[in-house]
Write a protein that holds these residues in place. Sequence first.
Motif, PDB file in Angstrom:
ATOM      1  N   THR A  44      46.669  23.296  13.445  1.00  0.00           N
ATOM      2  CA  THR A  44      46.380  24.258  14.510  1.00  0.00           C
ATOM      3  C   THR A  44      45.160  25.103  14.201  1.00  0.00           C
ATOM      4  O   THR A  44      44.240  25.226  15.017  1.00  0.00           O
ATOM      5  CB  THR A  44      47.603  25.170  14.735  1.00  0.00           C
ATOM      6  N   VAL A  45      45.129  25.698  13.018  1.00  0.00           N
ATOM      7  CA  VAL A  45      44.023  26.590  12.647  1.00  0.00           C
ATOM      8  C   VAL A  45      42.709  25.815  12.581  1.00  0.00           C
ATOM      9  O   VAL A  45      41.667  26.270  13.076  1.00  0.00           O
ATOM     10  CB  VAL A  45      44.327  27.272  11.304  1.00  0.00           C
ATOM     11  N   GLU A  46      42.742  24.638  12.000  1.00  0.00           N
ATOM     12  CA  GLU A  46      41.526  23.830  11.875  1.00  0.00           C
ATOM     13  C   GLU A  46      40.963  23.466  13.251  1.00  0.00           C
ATOM     14  O   GLU A  46      39.750  23.542  13.478  1.00  0.00           O
ATOM     15  CB  GLU A  46      41.834  22.553  11.095  1.00  0.00           C
ATOM     16  N   LEU A  47      41.821  23.098  14.166  1.00  0.00           N
ATOM     17  CA  LEU A  47      41.358  22.726  15.506  1.00  0.00           C
ATOM     18  C   LEU A  47      40.772  23.933  16.235  1.00  0.00           C
ATOM     19  O   LEU A  47      39.763  23.819  16.935  1.00  0.00           O
ATOM     20  CB  LEU A  47      42.521  22.136  16.309  1.00  0.00           C
ATOM     21  N   ALA A  48      41.415  25.103  16.075  1.00  0.00           N
ATOM     22  CA  ALA A  48      40.893  26.311  16.717  1.00  0.00           C
ATOM     23  C   ALA A  48      39.526  26.679  16.161  1.00  0.00           C
ATOM     24  O   ALA A  48      38.610  27.052  16.909  1.00  0.00           O
ATOM     25  CB  ALA A  48      41.883  27.461  16.532  1.00  0.00           C
ATOM     26  N   GLU A  49      39.363  26.566  14.850  1.00  0.00           N
ATOM     27  CA  GLU A  49      38.076  26.895  14.233  1.00  0.00           C
ATOM     28  C   GLU A  49      36.981  25.933  14.660  1.00  0.00           C
ATOM     29  O   GLU A  49      35.812  26.309  14.776  1.00  0.00           O
ATOM     30  CB  GLU A  49      38.224  26.897  12.713  1.00  0.00           C
ATOM     31  N   ARG A  50      37.333  24.679  14.899  1.00  0.00           N
ATOM     32  CA  ARG A  50      36.337  23.720  15.395  1.00  0.00           C
ATOM     33  C   ARG A  50      35.799  24.118  16.754  1.00  0.00           C
ATOM     34  O   ARG A  50      34.661  23.793  17.103  1.00  0.00           O
ATOM     35  CB  ARG A  50      36.958  22.326  15.478  1.00  0.00           C
ATOM     36  N   LEU A  51      36.614  24.821  17.524  1.00  0.00           N
ATOM     37  CA  LEU A  51      36.200  25.291  18.843  1.00  0.00           C
ATOM     38  C   LEU A  51      35.578  26.684  18.775  1.00  0.00           C
ATOM     39  O   LEU A  51      35.377  27.317  19.820  1.00  0.00           O
ATOM     40  CB  LEU A  51      37.399  25.320  19.791  1.00  0.00           C
ATOM     41  N   ALA A  52      35.271  27.156  17.563  1.00  0.00           N
ATOM     42  CA  ALA A  52      34.682  28.479  17.359  1.00  0.00           C
ATOM     43  C   ALA A  52      35.576  29.583  17.904  1.00  0.00           C
ATOM     44  O   ALA A  52      35.096  30.590  18.437  1.00  0.00           O
ATOM     45  CB  ALA A  52      33.294  28.550  17.994  1.00  0.00           C
ATOM     46  N   CYS A  53      36.870  29.380  17.777  1.00  0.00           N
ATOM     47  CA  CYS A  53      37.840  30.385  18.206  1.00  0.00           C
ATOM     48  C   CYS A  53      38.222  31.242  16.994  1.00  0.00           C
ATOM     49  O   CYS A  53      38.679  30.699  15.985  1.00  0.00           O
ATOM     50  CB  CYS A  53      39.078  29.703  18.787  1.00  0.00           C
ATOM     51  N   PRO A  54      38.045  32.562  17.057  1.00  0.00           N
ATOM     52  CA  PRO A  54      38.453  33.414  15.935  1.00  0.00           C
ATOM     53  C   PRO A  54      39.946  33.249  15.640  1.00  0.00           C
ATOM     54  O   PRO A  54      40.766  33.191  16.561  1.00  0.00           O
ATOM     55  CB  PRO A  54      38.140  34.827  16.431  1.00  0.00           C
ATOM     56  N   VAL A  55      40.287  33.175  14.354  1.00  0.00           N
ATOM     57  CA  VAL A  55      41.669  32.979  13.942  1.00  0.00           C
ATOM     58  C   VAL A  55      42.103  34.150  13.067  1.00  0.00           C
ATOM     59  O   VAL A  55      41.466  34.445  12.053  1.00  0.00           O
ATOM     60  CB  VAL A  55      41.851  31.651  13.176  1.00  0.00           C
ATOM     61  N   LEU A  56      43.168  34.814  13.472  1.00  0.00           N
ATOM     62  CA  LEU A  56      43.776  35.891  12.696  1.00  0.00           C
ATOM     63  C   LEU A  56      45.157  35.434  12.241  1.00  0.00           C
ATOM     64  O   LEU A  56      45.692  34.448  12.739  1.00  0.00           O
ATOM     65  CB  LEU A  56      43.880  37.165  13.533  1.00  0.00           C
ATOM     66  N   THR A  57      45.736  36.179  11.309  1.00  0.00           N
ATOM     67  CA  THR A  57      47.039  35.790  10.759  1.00  0.00           C
ATOM     68  C   THR A  57      48.038  36.926  10.914  1.00  0.00           C
ATOM     69  O   THR A  57      47.718  38.090  10.658  1.00  0.00           O
ATOM     70  CB  THR A  57      46.909  35.418   9.264  1.00  0.00           C
ATOM     71  N   HIS A  58      49.242  36.562  11.342  1.00  0.00           N
ATOM     72  CA  HIS A  58      50.335  37.537  11.501  1.00  0.00           C
ATOM     73  C   HIS A  58      51.638  36.815  11.174  1.00  0.00           C
ATOM     74  O   HIS A  58      52.101  35.984  11.937  1.00  0.00           O
ATOM     75  CB  HIS A  58      50.356  38.062  12.935  1.00  0.00           C
ATOM     76  N   THR A  59      52.224  37.123  10.031  1.00  0.00           N
ATOM     77  CA  THR A  59      53.417  36.407   9.581  1.00  0.00           C
ATOM     78  C   THR A  59      54.668  37.273   9.538  1.00  0.00           C
ATOM     79  O   THR A  59      55.702  36.833   9.050  1.00  0.00           O
ATOM     80  CB  THR A  59      53.179  35.818   8.181  1.00  0.00           C
ATOM     81  N   GLU A  60      54.592  38.513  10.044  1.00  0.00           N
ATOM     82  CA  GLU A  60      55.791  39.349  10.090  1.00  0.00           C
ATOM     83  C   GLU A  60      56.805  38.734  11.047  1.00  0.00           C
ATOM     84  O   GLU A  60      56.457  38.019  11.986  1.00  0.00           O
ATOM     85  CB  GLU A  60      55.425  40.765  10.545  1.00  0.00           C
ATOM     86  N   GLU A  61      58.079  39.034  10.823  1.00  0.00           N
ATOM     87  CA  GLU A  61      59.139  38.410  11.613  1.00  0.00           C
ATOM     88  C   GLU A  61      59.024  38.768  13.086  1.00  0.00           C
ATOM     89  O   GLU A  61      59.146  37.907  13.951  1.00  0.00           O
ATOM     90  CB  GLU A  61      60.511  38.845  11.082  1.00  0.00           C
ATOM     91  N   HIS A  62      58.793  40.061  13.389  1.00  0.00           N
ATOM     92  CA  HIS A  62      58.690  40.507  14.778  1.00  0.00           C
ATOM     93  C   HIS A  62      57.251  40.899  15.083  1.00  0.00           C
ATOM     94  O   HIS A  62      56.491  41.316  14.212  1.00  0.00           O
ATOM     95  CB  HIS A  62      59.619  41.693  15.052  1.00  0.00           C
ATOM     96  N   ILE A  63      56.896  40.769  16.353  1.00  0.00           N
ATOM     97  CA  ILE A  63      55.561  41.118  16.817  1.00  0.00           C
ATOM     98  C   ILE A  63      55.660  42.452  17.545  1.00  0.00           C
ATOM     99  O   ILE A  63      56.305  42.546  18.593  1.00  0.00           O
ATOM    100  CB  ILE A  63      55.019  40.037  17.771  1.00  0.00           C
ATOM    101  N   THR A  64      55.049  43.486  17.000  1.00  0.00           N
ATOM    102  CA  THR A  64      55.114  44.812  17.598  1.00  0.00           C
ATOM    103  C   THR A  64      53.714  45.270  17.984  1.00  0.00           C
ATOM    104  O   THR A  64      52.705  44.731  17.528  1.00  0.00           O
ATOM    105  CB  THR A  64      55.727  45.823  16.621  1.00  0.00           C
ATOM    106  N   GLY A  65      53.668  46.302  18.855  1.00  0.00           N
ATOM    107  CA  GLY A  65      52.385  46.838  19.270  1.00  0.00           C
ATOM    108  C   GLY A  65      51.587  47.374  18.101  1.00  0.00           C
ATOM    109  O   GLY A  65      50.366  47.192  18.013  1.00  0.00           O
ATOM    110  N   ALA A  66      52.261  48.034  17.173  1.00  0.00           N
ATOM    111  CA  ALA A  66      51.571  48.594  16.014  1.00  0.00           C
ATOM    112  C   ALA A  66      50.983  47.487  15.138  1.00  0.00           C
ATOM    113  O   ALA A  66      49.853  47.593  14.638  1.00  0.00           O
ATOM    114  CB  ALA A  66      52.526  49.461  15.211  1.00  0.00           C
ATOM    115  N   SER A  67      51.744  46.422  14.936  1.00  0.00           N
ATOM    116  CA  SER A  67      51.248  45.341  14.083  1.00  0.00           C
ATOM    117  C   SER A  67      50.069  44.621  14.735  1.00  0.00           C
ATOM    118  O   SER A  67      49.119  44.233  14.063  1.00  0.00           O
ATOM    119  CB  SER A  67      52.370  44.344  13.782  1.00  0.00           C
TER     120      SER A  67
END
Length: 278
Positions: A44-67
Motif C-alpha cells: 500500500t505505502v509503496e504504491l501511494a509513494e509511486r503516485l507522489a502521494c504523501p504518506v503519514l503513519t498512525h498506529t494507535e488503536e483509536h483515531i481521535t481528533g487530537a491524534s
Amino acid sequence: MPAPRHRLVLIGSNLELRIVSIIVRARESVDEVVLLDRGSTDATVELAERLACPVLTHTEEHITGASLASVLKEAGLDDAERTLFLRVNDAWRLRDLPLSINRLHERWDVHVSIVLDEDEGPPEDVVLLDADIQHLQVTPTGFQALASLGPLGTAMDLPEGLEVRVSRHLARPSVHQAESLASASRMAQMFYWMLESKHPLMLIGLPGLVLFVLGIQLSGNVIDQFKELNSTSLGVTLATVAVTLVGLFALMTAILLWIMEKQVASLHHQVENEGGVA
C-alpha cells in the motif's frame, strides 16, 4: 506552493488492491490526497509513494481528533481550507467516494461521524478524545478547536461560534460471502458453489474434454457417411457442432474457474493476515 483548498486524508491499511484507484479518482475532485497508513504489511505505502502521494503513519488503536491534529502538525503540512479525514475499511466502497468528498463543500467547521452501536448514547455526549472516528471534516479553526479540547471534552464543549455537526456511524455488518448469496439468483449460487468446490477441472473440465473429443470424432467419422444434404445430415451436423462447442465452452469455463479459485484463496489468505487493523 500555496496551501491546498481541499485536502483528503485517507485512513486505512492493506489497501494495495484499491489504493491506486482511490487516489486517482480523489485527485479529480480535491487539491491534495494524503495517505494516513495504519500499519500496512502489503504494498500500500509503496504504491501511494509511486503516485507522489504523501504518506503519514498512525498506529494507535483509536483515531481521535487530537491524534489526527498531532500527525498533521508533525508532518509539517500547511492548513487546507477544508480537510476531510476518511476511514477506508472493508465496508467502504469506491462508489462512496463522491458522496464522501461532497462533505468538503458543506458549511460545517467540524463534522465528525463517530462509530457507535445503536444501544450507545447520543454522539453529542461522547468524549471526542476517546471517540472512534469514521470520518472528520474540519476547517483550520474547527481543527484547532478540536485539538485543544480537554481530556473529557465533547462536541458540546466546542466554541459556540463554530458550526458543528456530530453524527453516529453504524458499521455495516460483516457477512460471510456464502451468507450474502442467500438471496442471489440460482445461477450466482451455482457459480459460488463451483468456486468453493475447488475442483472445477474435475467437475466441469473433464466432461467438457469428453464432449469436445466426442464432437471432433463425430465430425470426422459420422458426417463423412452422408453423401447428400438433407434434413438428417443437417441435423447430425448441427448436433456435432453443438457437442463440440459445448465441450469447448465447458473446458474453458473450468480453466477460468480454477484460476479464479486460486485468486480467491489468495485474497482470503491476505485478509486473514491483516490482523484486524482497520
